[in-house]
Design a protein around this motif. Structure first.
Motif, PDB file in Angstrom:
ATOM      1  N   SER A  76      11.467   4.863  -4.336  1.00  0.00           N
ATOM      2  CA  SER A  76      11.425   3.441  -3.958  1.00  0.00           C
ATOM      3  C   SER A  76      10.220   3.217  -3.055  1.00  0.00           C
ATOM      4  O   SER A  76      10.348   3.048  -1.835  1.00  0.00           O
ATOM      5  N   GLN A 129       8.048   0.780  -2.675  1.00  0.00           N
ATOM      6  CA  GLN A 129       7.813  -0.493  -2.012  1.00  0.00           C
ATOM      7  C   GLN A 129       8.652  -0.634  -0.748  1.00  0.00           C
ATOM      8  O   GLN A 129       8.153  -1.059   0.295  1.00  0.00           O
ATOM      9  N   ARG A 131       7.330   1.596   1.898  1.00  0.00           N
ATOM     10  CA  ARG A 131       6.101   1.022   2.459  1.00  0.00           C
ATOM     11  C   ARG A 131       6.433  -0.113   3.429  1.00  0.00           C
ATOM     12  O   ARG A 131       5.853  -0.208   4.521  1.00  0.00           O
ATOM     13  N   ASP A 132       7.379  -0.970   3.021  1.00  0.00           N
ATOM     14  CA  ASP A 132       7.777  -2.081   3.897  1.00  0.00           C
ATOM     15  C   ASP A 132       8.359  -1.557   5.209  1.00  0.00           C
ATOM     16  O   ASP A 132       8.097  -2.117   6.285  1.00  0.00           O
ATOM     17  N   ASP A 173       9.279   1.497  -9.286  1.00  0.00           N
ATOM     18  CA  ASP A 173       9.014   0.666  -8.117  1.00  0.00           C
ATOM     19  C   ASP A 173       7.539   0.763  -7.729  1.00  0.00           C
ATOM     20  O   ASP A 173       7.190   0.938  -6.569  1.00  0.00           O
ATOM     21  N   ILE A 174       6.687   0.701  -8.743  1.00  0.00           N
ATOM     22  CA  ILE A 174       5.244   0.774  -8.525  1.00  0.00           C
ATOM     23  C   ILE A 174       4.566  -0.218  -9.456  1.00  0.00           C
ATOM     24  O   ILE A 174       5.178  -0.753 -10.377  1.00  0.00           O
ATOM     25  N   SER A 175       3.301  -0.438  -9.206  1.00  0.00           N
ATOM     26  CA  SER A 175       2.510  -1.306 -10.070  1.00  0.00           C
ATOM     27  C   SER A 175       1.666  -0.450 -11.017  1.00  0.00           C
ATOM     28  O   SER A 175       1.081   0.551 -10.605  1.00  0.00           O
ATOM     29  N   THR A 222      -4.064   6.709  -1.842  1.00  0.00           N
ATOM     30  CA  THR A 222      -2.962   5.925  -2.402  1.00  0.00           C
ATOM     31  C   THR A 222      -3.085   5.803  -3.911  1.00  0.00           C
ATOM     32  O   THR A 222      -2.088   5.862  -4.640  1.00  0.00           O
TER      33      THR A 222
END
Length: 253
Positions: A19, A21, A24-25, A88-90, A124
């Motif tokens: 997960s 994102q 990262r949040d 959960d990535i772009s 990254t």
């Protein structure tokens, strides 16, 4: 007066759940709290300890997990096991770094279980691209050595004889390594190099795959080309019938 000594601190969140994102949040919120002029209501390390000890991993297919960091509410959820894998990535960074032809070459090399070395000057990017590739080969799974970010002193691992997928910062000099059979993917310059040829996908399947990727990347352009192609067929058919001599059978009744 006693001297104050400051030591650098690093917070790294490690999880079995990909997960990215929400992790990262969470790190961004911790970073904000570290430099907030008002400080925090409780010590920072207590916030970290609570998040690590009391926030469970999400159960696939169940309700999302809610947790807070100070005044920020975060959530994490996992899809059902029988569904598509949790991404959960772009995929955008991968598609921005490689054109369609190189993307298909890399896809082929991964399916053939080659030794894959990703190079970039952005840490990254190496992780995002590695994860994107692993998701693209679904329903297959990469079950060999997988190190999205290889540490500098581990560059010698590149000569390993077994299949692997590794990411290495482009600042690391590997000119002294043989790289025999290694598929080196330069994400900065859209280049793929290898001493062993990557066999192409059969023409029919390649054309279909390439067209489907282009539909996703450039839907409007592909749609216009499709319309033009159809108009060309109609025009050709008209040209073939337009010069025919009129016959009585063609008269409308």
């Amino acid at each position: 007066d006693a001297k104050k000594i400051f030591a650098d601190k690093c917070i790294c969140l490690v999880s079995r759940s990909p997960s990215f994102q929400v992790l990262r949040d969470a790190l961004e919120e911790l970073f904000i709290l570290c430099f907030s002029p008002n400080g925090t209501s409780i010590p920072l390390w207590e916030i970290v300890a609570h998040m690590v000890s009391n926030v469970p991993l999400p159960t696939p297919g169940k309700d999302r997990i809610l947790f807070s960091i100070e005044n920020c509410l975060l959530s994490v959820q996992a899809p059902p096991k029988e569904g598509l894998p949790h991404a959960d990535i772009s995929f955008q960074p991968l598609l921005q770094c490689l054109d369609v032809d190189n993307l298909i070459r890399l896809f082929t090399a991964v399916l053939l279980e080659r030794r894959i070395l990703l190079r970039s000057n952005k840490y990254t990017l190496l992780t995002l691209v590695s994860e994107a590739i692993c998701h693209l080969i679904y329903p297959f799974r990469w079950q060999h050595v997988y190190i999205p970010l290889l540490f500098f002193s581990g560059a010698d691992y590149i000569d390993a004889p077994t299949p692997y997928m590794m990411g290495l910062h482009s600042g690391v000099d590997i000119s002294g390594l043989t790289l025999d059979g290694v598929v080196v993917v330069d994400l900065e310059y859209n280049r793929i190099s290898t001493s062993d040829d990557i066999p192409p996908i059969p023409d029919i399947e390649l054309g279909f795959l390439r067209n489907e990727i282009l539909k996703l990347l450039q839907p409007n352009v592909v749609g216009i080309d499709h319309i033009k192609a159809n108009l060309g067929v109609i025009s050709d058919q008209y040209a073939k019938t337009g010069n025919r001599i009129w016959e009585k059978s063609m008269t409308l009744k």
